[in-house]
Design a protein around this motif. Structure first.
Motif, PDB file in Angstrom:
ATOM      1  N   LEU A 430     -27.670  21.212 -26.227  1.00 12.47           N
ATOM      2  CA  LEU A 430     -26.866  20.395 -25.320  1.00 12.47           C
ATOM      3  C   LEU A 430     -26.063  21.271 -24.363  1.00 12.47           C
ATOM      4  O   LEU A 430     -25.938  20.977 -23.166  1.00 12.47           O
ATOM      5  N   LEU A 431     -25.532  22.368 -24.894  1.00 14.35           N
ATOM      6  CA  LEU A 431     -24.791  23.303 -24.038  1.00 14.35           C
ATOM      7  C   LEU A 431     -25.712  23.952 -23.017  1.00 14.35           C
ATOM      8  O   LEU A 431     -25.338  24.147 -21.854  1.00 14.35           O
ATOM      9  N   HIS A 432     -26.960  24.254 -23.439  1.00 14.39           N
ATOM     10  CA  HIS A 432     -27.918  24.899 -22.528  1.00 14.39           C
ATOM     11  C   HIS A 432     -28.273  23.999 -21.348  1.00 14.39           C
ATOM     12  O   HIS A 432     -28.631  24.494 -20.284  1.00 14.39           O
ATOM     13  N   ILE A 433     -28.215  22.664 -21.564  1.00  6.00           N
ATOM     14  CA  ILE A 433     -28.572  21.791 -20.443  1.00  6.00           C
ATOM     15  C   ILE A 433     -27.323  21.386 -19.644  1.00  6.00           C
ATOM     16  O   ILE A 433     -27.341  20.444 -18.862  1.00  6.00           O
ATOM     17  N   GLY A 434     -26.231  22.123 -19.882  1.00  4.73           N
ATOM     18  CA  GLY A 434     -25.058  21.976 -19.037  1.00  4.73           C
ATOM     19  C   GLY A 434     -24.084  20.904 -19.447  1.00  4.73           C
ATOM     20  O   GLY A 434     -23.204  20.536 -18.655  1.00  4.73           O
ATOM     21  N   LEU A 435     -24.191  20.392 -20.669  1.00  5.77           N
ATOM     22  CA  LEU A 435     -23.270  19.347 -21.105  1.00  5.77           C
ATOM     23  C   LEU A 435     -22.138  19.958 -21.917  1.00  5.77           C
ATOM     24  O   LEU A 435     -22.350  20.840 -22.754  1.00  5.77           O
ATOM     25  N   ASP A 510     -39.383  25.727 -29.761  1.00  9.08           N
ATOM     26  CA  ASP A 510     -39.527  25.669 -28.307  1.00  9.08           C
ATOM     27  C   ASP A 510     -38.253  25.072 -27.694  1.00  9.08           C
ATOM     28  O   ASP A 510     -38.042  23.870 -27.677  1.00  9.08           O
ATOM     29  N   GLU A 511     -37.378  25.950 -27.189  1.00  6.76           N
ATOM     30  CA  GLU A 511     -36.095  25.490 -26.660  1.00  6.76           C
ATOM     31  C   GLU A 511     -36.272  24.615 -25.429  1.00  6.76           C
ATOM     32  O   GLU A 511     -35.494  23.688 -25.189  1.00  6.76           O
ATOM     33  N   VAL A 512     -37.286  24.899 -24.632  1.00  7.42           N
ATOM     34  CA  VAL A 512     -37.524  24.097 -23.438  1.00  7.42           C
ATOM     35  C   VAL A 512     -37.823  22.651 -23.833  1.00  7.42           C
ATOM     36  O   VAL A 512     -37.275  21.695 -23.269  1.00  7.42           O
ATOM     37  N   LYS A 513     -38.681  22.484 -24.844  1.00  5.77           N
ATOM     38  CA  LYS A 513     -39.023  21.135 -25.302  1.00  5.77           C
ATOM     39  C   LYS A 513     -37.804  20.422 -25.897  1.00  5.77           C
ATOM     40  O   LYS A 513     -37.621  19.221 -25.704  1.00  5.77           O
ATOM     41  N   LYS A 514     -36.988  21.186 -26.619  1.00  2.00           N
ATOM     42  CA  LYS A 514     -35.804  20.575 -27.214  1.00  2.00           C
ATOM     43  C   LYS A 514     -34.848  20.074 -26.130  1.00  2.00           C
ATOM     44  O   LYS A 514     -34.285  18.973 -26.222  1.00  2.00           O
ATOM     45  N   GLN A 515     -34.670  20.884 -25.126  1.00  2.96           N
ATOM     46  CA  GLN A 515     -33.768  20.497 -24.041  1.00  2.96           C
ATOM     47  C   GLN A 515     -34.332  19.295 -23.278  1.00  2.96           C
ATOM     48  O   GLN A 515     -33.597  18.375 -22.901  1.00  2.96           O
TER      49      GLN A 515
END
Length: 1453
Positions: A430-435, A510-515
């Motif tokens: 969640l932090l990685h996608i800017g929230l 896969d962090e991209v898929k999780k985000q």
């Protein structure tokens, strides 16, 4: 006795005929009295030669005392039936007397019985029942199932567990004997036994597992009456023993029952309570019970039954509105009789069900709470808070008084939140996608939200839903989860979204898929109505959309994983497809890729659309317009959607093959392309060759994530494209990059499976993967397919790894109920192939394998049969007429290998087990298939045959025997036929020395079936002989001379002793001699020394032979006396069984009792003493009398001068391990070893000091004296014992850093605290400190009922206790409270904090008490269990005790 109708008549008649009565008659007296006491006594007495007028009290008392004394005096002469009947009769009488209490004007018989059987404190006469327990002990092995269960039932009735001097109790012994005969238990026996153990809160796992298996194996569920079903399910749930097959079997039986009219309300209530408590999901059972309960609601007159019933449905998240509505009047009518727990459960259940109940929840209900005051436990307050929220916030109804509300709220929010690794990961993404993410947010309702985020100005609560938020392993949310989701949304105005663990697990690493997943669920929740509106707006205009717009529209909805549906039953994707096909010629490359990717992603394999788009691609002259990602996504989409289009795949493959370079392709593209061609079953060898070459020749592996690596390998193995260089490069990369922590279970499985399937060996990779899995805390996230694929890969690749197979077996046993047929077949085949016979695994899987009969493939069916044949584990529930019929049904589909395996199974069943076999025609087919394999003769065999001829024998090669096996060479020696098996490397695992399954099976089956003896010529023995023909011939002469059967008892003992003494563990010799002993009808020929030397030899040589050890143990146990055994014999026997890891409890019990009761200790030399003690401690056999007797002997009779350092070390290690405290021995040994400290080696020093520390004995002179010795030996110290030393340990710890296990690292952390915080000395390097600190924190805290009680009482006296508080030192404090501004730690010290559950604190207790105050700056106080136990259930006394404890400490400050 049966004709007598009053207690007085029974007493008079028994007294009159007492001298003529048998033990059985006398025990029947007590059973009859118990029965009559439950009935109303008639005024008219029966016949008796006594005057039946009113007896005086004294006369009655005299008669009863006479009967009582005769019973007690004769109890030791009773058999199993008489002891059980008398004990059970008296136990029932006690129960009746205690339940009914003293009555005014009660008859004299009750008064006298109370005096005899009940103590003054109104508890059972424990001396009497202890005496009866002692009388039964020596005869328990003669008790049948009924008597064992009734004996347990009797003691459970009076809530008493008799304990014995050796530390064991009656129920330990009952369980041990019950497990031995568990197959003889019927339904009633099982019910009584499990009820008794559960009632006494004794969760004996082995007993419950055995009895559960017996229920599952039984073909007659109808034998269980309603009460038995109810009691059994209740018992397993009460003690927390998991047995899914048992619960499934009982539930299915109930569901199939025509009606539940014979089930009393209590049984119905207990059954659903049990399933809810055990978290077993079975909707049909709950539906059936609900229907029955509704029909018979008026019969529910007990408030506890109503409360348990409704709580169970709520806890399981099953909201049967009719049930809750139907029970509203009944629940209301019983309001005055609820316990505190029942009242809270009723309220909570209706809150979960959200069924308004104004006639139940009214002013009377509120007053009832006020009336019960402070009697509620913490859990009840939490439930009442949720009920209050439901009533006031959701229903706008009556409310609790303000002060009571506040109390409920405070307790509801008092629970410390715990954050899982799953939650950590979700928050990180969640932090990685800017929230901006806030964790564990306390909202107005009192709930804590796992994470809260703002999206487009709207607040969302994110619930990270792990497995415990659902019922069992299903996807059905629990009642608690349902209630939280509903109440937070309506009360706090926050929309909740769920991240269920199964969705997150599929995303791997896969962090991209999780985000992307998180974006989708948040966008869907925030904008789904908007997107539905957009879909509605577009539907009428789709025929005006260009190709680009259609593909982008589909792509957009796939991104948010949303398929809008319309009122006519169609959906948006149906309409897009229809319009896209019409304009297919307008689609450009990117549009085609996007649209097929979108349809595959949302699971809409629209065949017409895919065909049209595929044709469009094929029509392209050149695919240059397609970027690498577009090509990758396109073929991925067709493979994922399972839509065939061979020409498309061919076109794309040709384009890639013709490309000059693949540099523009990212690792994900290459992996997806390979995966797609393998999945679609169109393996283009030229394409896969080119992709593999590119990966091998380029430096892009660092950009492959674990999923891309494993998918690539899986693809090549699946496609059957063997590319050794690719497999080697990827294996080296995985091993060298040390990236296994990033692999999810599926990645491990795919990777190892690929190498095994491709037949490419890479020992380093297999070793690294196995070691990593073994080090994993648990395999709960490995699903059954993953577990079975992993061991299948190791078995197929012929790679042994015992720890891996053990770890997987343990995990498979825990999750056996989730396996499908293919998983079971592969799993067991793997263990059998590797020759690993894990009996618990095979036995556990019997019921699962049988249940899946109808779903096995042909190969799966024969693999299962062959695996059990190899393991030699009988499985009647699996191999029966049904199995044979299934084989007949599938016979036309069997291939040669299947038929060959069935032949070996048939031999096992018919020749080894004497069971029924296959029909004659199928037998013949199997036999013909088995013998069809043409024999091949190796050079090794030719050489052996040549040498056999040279010594004058007439060898016959490849002889077909009646069993169907071919014997390499057959020879006649002294008139006896012997088969010679020339065992080359391929007869063993990994060309080593562990025989393959087929080798094991042949060796076992040929001798009994074909009546010949087999001998083996293993390749390593032959290779040692080189080219020396004389030596080869001599070797064969020795091998073939049949002297085994000529060995007598002394000869066997001498030869095995000799080989063990010179360290020559010859497996063939030891196996032959062991078999010879087992074949003896009786071991009377063996003198005690011969028996002792024999088992000593097998243990010393480390040659397993379980049947031998069992035979010897049974012989010794059955011996009337051990007087002929010398101390050396007894010591060696105990040492052998402990060393060989076959601790036979009955044998060791008998040996210990003999030593304790005899006067032979003066003949024990120090080695005998230390070896005996070491053996009992190692075997885990607790016998306090033995340890006390030997300690007293050493202290009184031995100067210790004859003890060697190892004997000192072993002796003290044994006392510390067994937790037997003997201060005089500890003092005497300390004095002796200080004088001789220079004689000790590192292991002895470490064990000795560890023992004293563990026992909490701080003999400063001992530790100071050994400091120079310990320092001098530090270079020779093992990593496991370094933490017990000091000095220049620091640099050696760093040197040995990688070898430390968790326990050793934890000890080093405590040493580091001592050095740096207490002594201000040298410290460990920072990175190593952190490892030690993390290991110290590794233990998950567990909270006992004792601690729960202390915390509750602290809350009641107005304190705010915080539990399991992690301090800076790394220690967790049980409870932390603030008293007058001062922080005090309260340690709740249960029995396991003390030596032998006594009152002397263990070392870890001492160390914690000493280190916490100076390091963490808080004061510690202790609540020892014996003080708390004295307070009983008196809450006022407990609160006063705590006030005094805390206040007294403060006053003294």
């Amino acid at each position: 006795m049966r004709d007598l109708q009053s207690v007085e008549e029974v007493i008079i008649t028994a007294y009159e005929y007492l001298d003529d009565m048998s033990r059985r008659d006398i025990s029947a007296v007590w059973a009859r009295i118990a029965l009559l006491m439950t009935k109303r006594q008639p005024k008219q007495r029966g016949k008796s030669s006594h005057n039946t007028g009113k007896l005086s009290f004294d006369d009655m008392e005299h008669m009863m005392h006479k009967i009582f004394n005769d019973t007690a005096n004769g109890i030791e002469d009773c058999g199993a039936r008489e002891i059980t009947e008398a004990t059970l009769g008296m136990a029932k009488i006690v129960t009746i007397l205690l339940q009914q209490g003293k009555r005014r004007g009660e008859d004299s018989s009750r008064v006298i019985l109370r005096r005899l059987l009940v103590s003054k404190d109104m508890k059972p006469n424990r001396k009497l029942f202890q005496f009866f327990a002692g009388a039964s002990m020596d005869k328990l092995d003669r008790f049948d199932a009924r008597y064992l269960s009734n004996l347990a039932y009797a003691y459970a009735l009076i809530d008493y567990v008799p304990e014995f001097d050796d530390g064991s109790d009656l129920f330990d012994h009952i369980a041990m004997n019950a497990v031995d005969i568990h197959r003889k238990f019927n339904a009633q026996d099982i019910s009584n036994m499990t009820w008794a153990y559960a009632t006494l809160d004794i969760p004996h796992a082995v007993l419950f597992e055995a009895l559960g298996d017996q229920v599952v194996a039984s073909k007659h569920s109808k034998d269980f009456n309603p009460q038995a079903i109810s009691n059994t399910a209740w018992a397993y749930a009460k003690v927390g023993i998991d047995h899914p097959e048992l619960f499934e079997k009982l539930a299915n039986h109930i569901v199939k029952t025509d009606n539940l009219n014979q089930f009393f309300p209590q049984a119905l209530s207990n059954i659903v309570w049990a399933y809810a408590t055990a978290r077993v999901h079975h909707p049909k059972l709950f539906q059936k019970v609900a229907e029955a309960a509704i029909q018979r609601k008026t019969e529910f007159s007990n408030s506890q039954h109503v409360a348990n019933l409704l709580w169970a449905y709520a806890a399981m998240g099953i909201v049967d509105k009719q049930l809750f509505l139907s029970f509203m009047p009944t629940a209301a009518k019983l309001i005055d009789s609820y316990t505190n727990q029942g009242l809270a459960n009723i309220a909570w259940a209706y809150a979960v069900a959200d069924v308004d109940a104004p006639t139940l929840f009214n002013a009377h209900f509120i007053n009832k709470y006020a009336e019960k005051g402070s009697g509620f436990e913490i859990e009840h307050y939490r439930q009442l808070h949720q009920w209050h929220l439901w009533q006031t916030k959701e229903m706008s109804n009556s409310r609790l008084p303000v002060d009571f509300q506040e109390r409920c709220y405070d307790i509801f929010i008092s629970e410390e939140p715990t954050v899982s690794k799953l939650q950590d990961d979700v928050v990180a993404q969640l932090l990685h996608i800017g929230l901006e993410t806030k964790e564990e947010v306390l909202v107005g309702s009192g709930y804590r939200i796992d994470a809260i985020v703002e999206v487009n100005g709207k607040t969302f609560g994110i619930e990270v839903d792990g497995p415990y938020h659902f019922i069992g392993r299903s996807k059905s949310p629990s009642g608690s989860t349902i209630l939280k989701r509903r109440q937070v949304s309506s009360i706090d105005g926050i929309e909740l979204v769920s991240v269920p663990y199964w969705n997150w697990d599929t995303l791997g690493n896969d962090e991209v898929k999780k985000q992307e997943y998180l974006r989708h669920i948040l966008n869907m929740k925030s904008n789904r109505a908007l997107f539905k509106f957009f879909a509605n707006a577009s539907i009428d205009q789709l025929d005006q959309f260009e190709a680009r717009h259609l593909s982008n529209l589909a792509y957009a909805y796939a991104l948010i994983d949303y398929v809008p549906e319309f009122d006519d039953g169609s959906d948006l994707f149906d309409h897009i497809a229809m319009n896209a096909v019409d304009v297919k010629a307008e689609f450009i490359a990117q549009g085609i890729s996007n649209v097929v990717w979108a349809y595959a992603t949302v699971g809409k394999p629209h065949a017409v659309l895919f065909e049209a788009m595929g044709d469009q691609i094929v029509a392209y002259e050149h695919l240059g317009e397609f970027r690498p990602q577009a090509l990758s996504n396109t073929v991925w989409a067709y493979a994922t959607a399972n839509v065939p289009h061979p020409k498309l795949f061919e076109k794309v493959a040709n384009y890639i093959v013709d490309s000059k370079s693949l540099d523009q392709f990212q690792p994900q593209h290459l992996s997806n392309i390979a995966w797609a061609y393998a999945t679609a079953q169109v393996p283009n060898h030229n394409l896969l060759e080119k992709v593999a070459n590119h990966i091998v020749e380029s430096d892009i592996l660092d950009r492959f994530d674990p999923q891309a690596l494993s998918n690539t390998l899986w693809a090549y193995a699946t496609a059957g494209v063997r590319h050794p260089k690719l497999f080697e490069k990827l294996a080296n990369h995985i091993v060298e990059s040390d990236s296994l922590d990033q692999f999810i279970p599926q990645d491990f499985s795919n990777t190892i499976w690929a190498y095994a399937t491709a037949g490419i060996n890479n020992p380093k990779l297999f070793g690294e993967v196995a070691n990593h899995i073994v080090k994993t805390d648990n395999l709960d996230r490995f699903d059954p397919q993953t577990l079975s694929n992993i061991v299948w890969a190791y078995a197929t690749a012929n790679v042994p790894h015992s720890k891996l197979f053990k770890k997987v077996a343990d995990a498979a046993i825990r999750s056996k109920g989730e396996f499908i047929s293919q998983h079971v077949a592969n799993l067991l085949w793997s263990y059998a192939t590797m020759g690993i016979v894990d009996k618990q695994l095979f036995a556990t899987c019997v019921s699962t394998a049988a249940k899946l009969f109808d779903s096995y493939t042909d190969q799966g069916l024969t693999n299962i049969a062959w695996a059990y044949a190899v393991a030699d584990i009988d499985a009647p529930p699996l191999f029966n007429d049904r199995f044979i019929n299934k084989c007949v049904e599938k016979k036309d589909g069997f291939v040669i290998k299947d038929l060959s395996q069935l032949h070996q199974w048939h031999l096992w069943q018919t020749k080894e087990k004497s069971n029924s076999g296959l029909p004659v025609d199928l037998q013949e087919r199997c036999f013909n298939a088995f013998i069809s394999d043409e024999p091949t003769v190796s050079k090794l065999q030719e050489d052996v045959v040549a040498q056999l001829s040279n010594i004058g024998l007439d060898p016959k090669e490849e002889v077909l025997m009646g069993s169907g096996y071919r014997i390499d060479v057959l020879v006649e020696v002294n008139g006896k036929t012997i088969g010679v098996e020339v065992d080359g490397p391929h007869h063993f695992i990994r060309k080593g020395r562990s025989p393959l399954a087929r080798t094991i099976l042949k060796r076992r089956q040929v001798p009994p079936i074909d009546g010949i003896e087999l001998v083996s010529v293993p390749y390593w023995n032959w290779d040692k002989l080189g080219k020396d023909e004389v030596k080869k011939q001599e070797y064969l002469r020795h091998l073939l001379v049949d002297i085994k059967a000529e060995f007598n008892a002394q000869g066997i003992s001498n030869i095995t002793w000799a080989y063990a003494t010179v360290k020559k563990p010859h497996p063939v010799l030891f196996e032959a001699m062991g078999d010879q002993i087992v074949a003896y009808e009786h071991l009377g020929e063996f003198r005690p020394q011969a028996l002792s030397n024999t088992v000593w030899a097998y243990a010393t040589a480390n040659v397993p032979h379980p049947k031998l050890f069992e035979k010897v143990a049974n012989y010794i146990v059955d011996s009337k006396s051990l007087d002929q055994f010398q101390p050396q014999h007894l010591s060696n026997i105990a040492w052998a069984y402990a060393t060989a890891q076959v601790p036979n409890h009955k044998l060791l019990e008998k040996v210990a009792n003999h030593i304790v009761e005899s006067d032979s200790l003066d003949r024990f030399i120090p080695q005998n003493l230390s070896n005996t003690l070491w053996a009992y401690a190692t075997a885990g056999v607790n016998h306090p009398k033995l340890f006390q007797r030997l300690a007293n002997h050493i202290v009184k009779h031995d100067s210790l001068e004859r003890f060697k350092p190892q004997e000192f070390s072993n002796t003290m290690w044994a006392y510390a391990t067994a937790q037997v405290h003997h201060p005089k021995l500890l003092k005497k040994v300390a004095e002796a070893v200080i004088q001789r400290k220079g004689e000790f080696i590192s292991q002895h020093v470490a064990n000795l000091l560890w023992a004293y520390a563990t026992m909490g004995i701080v003999d400063k002179q001992l530790f100071l004296s050994f400091m120079p010795t310990a320092a001098k030996l530090i270079n020779n110290t093992t990593i496991k014992i370094l933490p017990t030393l000091h000095g220049h340990t620091q640099w050696l710890c760093v040197e040995k850093e990688d070898g430390f296990e968790t326990e050793a690292l934890s000890q080093l952390h405590q040493w580091h605290l001592w050095q740096t915080k207490e002594k201000s000395n040298s410290r460990l390097p920072v990175d190593f400190q952190e490892r030690c600190y993390k290991a110290f924190l590794f233990r998950v805290p567990t909270v006992s009922k004792f601690q729960d009680d202390v915390v509750a009482q602290l809350s009641f006296i107005g304190l705010d206790p915080k539990e399991e508080v992690l301090m800076g030192s790394g220690y967790r404090i049980d409870v932390l409270v603030e008293v007058n501004g001062k922080t005090i730690g309260v340690e709740v010290d249960g029995p396991h904090h003390f030596i032998g559950k006594g009152r002397s604190p263990l070392a870890r207790t001492i160390l914690k008490r000493r280190q916490v105050p100076p390091i963490d700056g808080i004061e510690l106080v202790s609540v020892p269990y014996w003080n708390w136990d004295k307070l009983g259930k008196d809450q006022a006394k407990k609160q006063e005790y705590l006030r005094h404890l805390l206040g007294w400490k403060i006053d003294n400050e």
